[in-house]
Write an enzyme that holds these catalytic residues in place. Structure first.
Site: not given
Ligand code: 5GP
Ligand code: ZN
Length: 114
Positions: A3, A6, A45, A90, A95, A97, A99
């Site tokens: 990953c 990670c 994770h 998309g 992992h 996240h 934005h």
């Protein structure tokens, strides 16, 4: 585990880190779409929000505490939080996240695309 995020968390791949604590890492996106484009990730994770069970959900509040700190420093004029989930959402990096986009008037997207 293979990953990308990670590996950034483990320091195996360099990340342009803007915030770190015991649970969360925040770093600049390698391909920014706004003057500020920061990714906020849990160190543990999870593939997406679907992978976070009820007992672990505090991490999502903690991530938003970190976003509050970052946005207070860099995005007083407004910002956008985006969390892409799965194929239709998309999501490219598997992992979870968040934005954080800021630094310009951000264009609208799906909202106007029926
Ligand atoms: P997603 O499309 O999964 O929501 O977002 C993945 C994000 O990760 C993209 O905005 C992409 O630019 C960013 N990204 C991909 N590879 C790297 C990398 O090696 N380092 C950093 N900092 N960001 C990356
Ligand atoms: Zn990971």
């Amino acid at each position: 585990m293979d990953c990308l995020f990670c590996k950034i968390i483990a320091g195996e791949i360099p990340g342009d880190i803007v915030y770190e604590d015991d649970k969360v890492l925040a770093f600049n996106d390698i391909n920014p779409v706004a003057p500020y484009h920061i990714l906020v990730v849990p160190k543990k994770h999870y593939e997406s929000i679907l992978d976070v069970n009820a007992e672990d959900m505090d991490i999502i509040a903690h991530i938003h505490k970190v976003i509050n700190i970052i946005a207070n420093e860099k995005a007083q004029n407004g910002f956008r939080i985006i969390n892409n989930c799965g194929a239709d959402g998309g999501q490219e990096v598997k992992h979870i996240h968040f934005h954080v986009l800021a630094g310009k008037k951000l264009p609208m997207y799906e909202k106007d695309a029926k």
